[in-house]
Design an enzyme around this catalytic site. Structure first.
Site, PDB file in Angstrom:
ATOM      1  N   GLY A 228      -4.829  -4.468   2.217  1.00  0.00           N
ATOM      2  CA  GLY A 228      -3.547  -5.239   2.083  1.00  0.00           C
ATOM      3  C   GLY A 228      -2.296  -4.110   2.032  1.00  0.00           C
ATOM      4  CB  SER A 229       1.098  -4.718   1.469  1.00  0.00           C
ATOM      5  OG  SER A 229       1.293  -5.021   0.167  1.00  0.00           O
ATOM      6  CB  VAL A 232      -0.087  -6.015  -2.825  1.00  0.00           C
ATOM      7  CG1 VAL A 232      -1.258  -6.829  -3.562  1.00  0.00           C
ATOM      8  CG2 VAL A 232       0.979  -7.176  -2.447  1.00  0.00           C
ATOM      9  N   GLY A 233      -1.344  -2.960  -3.178  1.00  0.00           N
ATOM     10  CA  GLY A 233      -2.104  -2.236  -3.677  1.00  0.00           C
ATOM     11  C   GLY A 233      -1.728  -1.280  -4.927  1.00  0.00           C
ATOM     12  CD  GLU A 250      -9.862   1.564   3.110  1.00  0.00           C
ATOM     13  OE1 GLU A 250      -8.643   2.178   3.696  1.00  0.00           O
ATOM     14  OE2 GLU A 250     -10.753   1.989   2.885  1.00  0.00           O
ATOM     15  CD  GLU A 385       1.682  -1.708   7.410  1.00  0.00           C
ATOM     16  OE1 GLU A 385       1.783  -1.928   6.206  1.00  0.00           O
ATOM     17  OE2 GLU A 385       0.589  -1.258   7.854  1.00  0.00           O
TER      18      GLU A 385
END
Ligand code: UN1
Length: 495
Positions: A228-229, A232-233, A250, A385
Site C-alpha cells: 500500500g502507500s 501507511v507502511g 511494498e 506518487e
C-alpha cells in the site's frame, strides 16, 4: 436485494460481530451495488487470529509437498474460474478485462510456482569445523501472519503473500482492501474447495483503520505483510517495531521511463502508454515520469499526445475500452489536486487534466489521460506518487543526467530505459536505484518468479515473489548433529 457477504473464519463463512457493514460499488457506475460486506472490528480480528493460532500446530507439521499440492489444486480452480473472476474483478475494481484476466493469471502462476516450491524449500548443508558433526540450515514457519492487501491487484497481490506464507507452514489472516472484497471472497471459496484445513487461512473484511489496525496490533500475529502507500507502511512499521514483529512492506513508487536519442521511438511509445495509462496509472509500478532526451523530445511528445488522446475510456467490461475509471471518488480528487498543483508550479498541461463527463462516464470515477510538459525534477508532480493517469515529462540532455534525475526521488521501485546501446543499457542496470529495471520495456509487467520490491521508501528491504519471498515467510534454523559421542567444543577443540 444486494448480496450480503461474510468473513471466512475457521473454515466457515461468518457474519461480522458488530453488525456494521459497508457497501462495495462499481467504480465505472456508482449506482451499481456489488454487495454488502462486514465492517469488521477487533473482535472479528480476534476470532480470526485465534482460529489461525489453533490451526498452526497441525499445519506446520503437514509436509511441505502436501501443502504444495493444495496450492496446485487452488491454481487449477483459479484457472477454471479465470473468466468469471476477471469479470467480477472488473466490476468491482474498474480495470479492463484484459488486465483483470492478467491479474487472475498472476494468481494462477503464483499457485503453480509456489506449489512446486513444496518439493524444494531448500536449506543448506555445510561442513562442520569439528569431526563427526553435521551442519545444516532449514526453514521453519513463523506462526500467524497478517496480510494486508491493496485494491489495484485484488487477486495477484493476496496470492503473492498467501501462497508462500501457507507453503512455509504459517497460518494467516487476510484483510483485503475495502474497495475489492469480492475478489477476496472468490479466492477463499477456492481455498476451501482446494482442501485447505479450517483455520489455516482466514478472511476478515473491513477498513485499514479498524480491521487492519487490529491485525497489526494483535499480540498473536508474528508477522505483517503489507502492500500500500508509504504513508501507511511507515505507521505499520512503527507499530510492528514496538511489538518486534517481522514486517515486509511494498509501498509507493515514482517510476520513470528514460528514452534516449537512439531508442526505437515506436517501441518506447507503446511502453510509455502502457506503463502510464494501463490500470489507469494505478500500479505501484506505473510510469509517472517520462525522461526524454532533448533531441527526440519534441517528436516523441507529439506522438504520445496523439495516441493518449485516442485511448478509449469507459467501462472495462466493454472489450473495446482501453482505460477504465479510477477506483473511487477520493482517488479522483487526489488526481485533481495534483493537476492543480502541477499547473501552479508552472508545468504545462499538454492533454487531459479533466474528469470525463460525457454520457455514462459521468456515473463513474473517470479521468482523462493527462500529460504535463516542462516538469522540473523538484516539482511535486515529479516527486510524489499520484496513483492515476498523470504523466510528467522531463527533458534530459544526456544519459548521466537522465540517471541522476531518475534516481532523484524518495522512491525506488521500478524503472525503464529505451536505448539500442548495450553499454548504456548495462550502465543503467548498474546505476539505477530501483528494485526493478526494464531495458526496452515499460516499468510495469513483473513476473512472479523474480523478486519484486523496491529500494529507499518503496520498501523495507524485502522482496516478494521469486525465491526471495521465502525469506519473508520463514525463519532460518541452524542445525548441528554431533555423532562423535563426546562433547566437542566449537572454536576451542581446534587442534
Ligand atoms: C503493483 O503495482 O502493486 O509488475 C503490482 C506489475 C504487476 C504487479 C504490480 N505484475 O506491474
Amino acid at each position: 436485494m444486494p448480496e450480503l457477504y461474510k468473513n471466512y473464519i475457521g473454515g466457515k463463512w461468518v457474519e461480522g460481530r458488530s453488525g456494521k457493514t459497508f457497501e462495495n460499488h462499481n467504480p465505472a457506475d456508482r449506482h451499481d451495488l456489488i454487495g454488502i460486506f462486514p465492517a469488521s472490528g477487533s473482535e472479528d480480528v480476534d476470532c480470526a487470529v485465534s482460529a489461525a493460532r489453533a490451526a498452526f500446530p497441525r499445519w506446520r507439521l503437514v509436509p511441505a509437498p502436501k501443502r504444495g499440492e493444495i496450492l496446485f489444486r487452488a491454481g487449477e480452480l483459479l484457472r477454471r474460474r479465470k473468466e468469471e473472476i476477471a469479470r467480477a474483478m472488473t466490476r468491482e475494481m474498474g480495470k479492463i478485462l484484459k488486465e483483470t484476466r492478467g491479474d487472475v493469471q498472476e494468481g494462477v502462476d503464483t499457485a503453480f510456482y509456489t506449489g512446486g516450491e513444496g518439493r524444494r524449500l531448500f536449506g543448506e548443508t555445510t561442513p562442520s569445523e569439528l569431526p563427526d558433526k553435521f551442519a545444516m540450515s532449514v526453514r521453519a514457519p513463523i506462526g500467524v501472519c497478517g496480510l494486508i492487501t491493496p485494491w489495484n491487484f485484488p487477486m495477484a497481490i493476496p496470492t503473492w503473500k498467501l501462497f508462500p506464507a501457507l507453503l512455509c507452514g504459517n497460518t494467516v489472516v487476510l484483510k483485503p482492501a475495502s474497495d475489492t472484497p469480492h475478489t477476496a471472497v472468490k479466492l477463499f471459496e477456492i481455498l476451501g474447495e482446494a482442501g485447505l484445513p479450517p483455520g489455516v487461512a482466514n478472511l476478515v473484511h473491513g477498513t485499514g483503520g479498524e480491521a487492519g489496525n487490529a491485525l497489526v496490533r494483535h499480540r498473536d500475529v508474528r508477522l505483517i505483510s503489507f502492500t500500500g502507500s508509504t504513508e501507511v507502511g511507515r505507521e505499520i512499521a512503527a507499530t510492528c517495531g514496538q511489538g518486534l514483529k517481522r514486517v515486509s512492506l511494498e509501498m509507493g513508487g515514482k517510476n520513470g521511463q528514460i528514452v534516449l536519442a537512439d531508442a526505437d521511438l515506436n517501441l518506447a511509445l507503446e511502453g510509455a502508454l502502457w506503463g502510464a495509462f494501463g490500470t489507469t496509472g494505478q500500479r505501484c509500478t506505473a510510469t509517472s515520469r517520462l525522461l526524454l532526451h532533448r533531441d527526440i523530445k519534441k517528436e516523441f511528445t507529439e506522438m504520445l499526445i496523439a495516441r493518449a488522446e485516442k485511448l478509449k475510456i469507459g467501462d472495462g467490461q466493454d472489450p473495446g475500452v482501453e482505460m477504465g475509471p479510477l477506483i473511487n471518488e477520493a482517488a479522483r480528487r487526489k488526481v485533481e489536486r495534483y493537476v492543480k498543483i502541477a499547473k501552479e508550479e508552472g508545468a504545462r498541461l499538454l492533454t487531459g487534466g479533466e474528469i470525463c463527463q460525457e454520457g455514462e462516464l459521468a456515473e463513474g470515477w473517470f479521468y482523462r489521460p493527462t500529460i504535463f510538459d516542462r516538469v522540473t525534477p523538484d516539482m511535486r508532480i515529479a516527486q510524489e506518487e499520484i496513483f492515476g493517469p498523470v504523466l510528467a515529462i522531463l527533458e534530459v540532455k544526456n544519459f548521466d543526467e537522465a540517471i541522476e534525475i531518475l534516481n532523484g526521488t524518495p522512491y525506488g521501485l521500478s524503472s525503464s530505459i529505451y536505448t539500442q546501446d548495450v553499454t548504456r543499457a548495462f550502465r543503467a542496470v548498474r546505476d539505477i536505484e530501483a528494485g526493478i529495471t526494464y531495458i526496452n520495456g515499460p516499468t510495469i509487467g513483473a513476473e512472479v518468479h523474480l523478486p519484486f520490491g523496491g529500494v529507499k521508501e518503496s520498501g523495507n528491504g524485502h522482496r516478494e515473489a521469486g525465491t526471495t519471498v521465502y525469506d519473508i515467510f520463514s525463519e532460518w534454523k541452524a542445525v548441528f548433529v554431533d555423532y562423535s559421542g563426546k562433547l566437542q567444543k566449537a572454536q576451542i577443540d581446534i587442534e
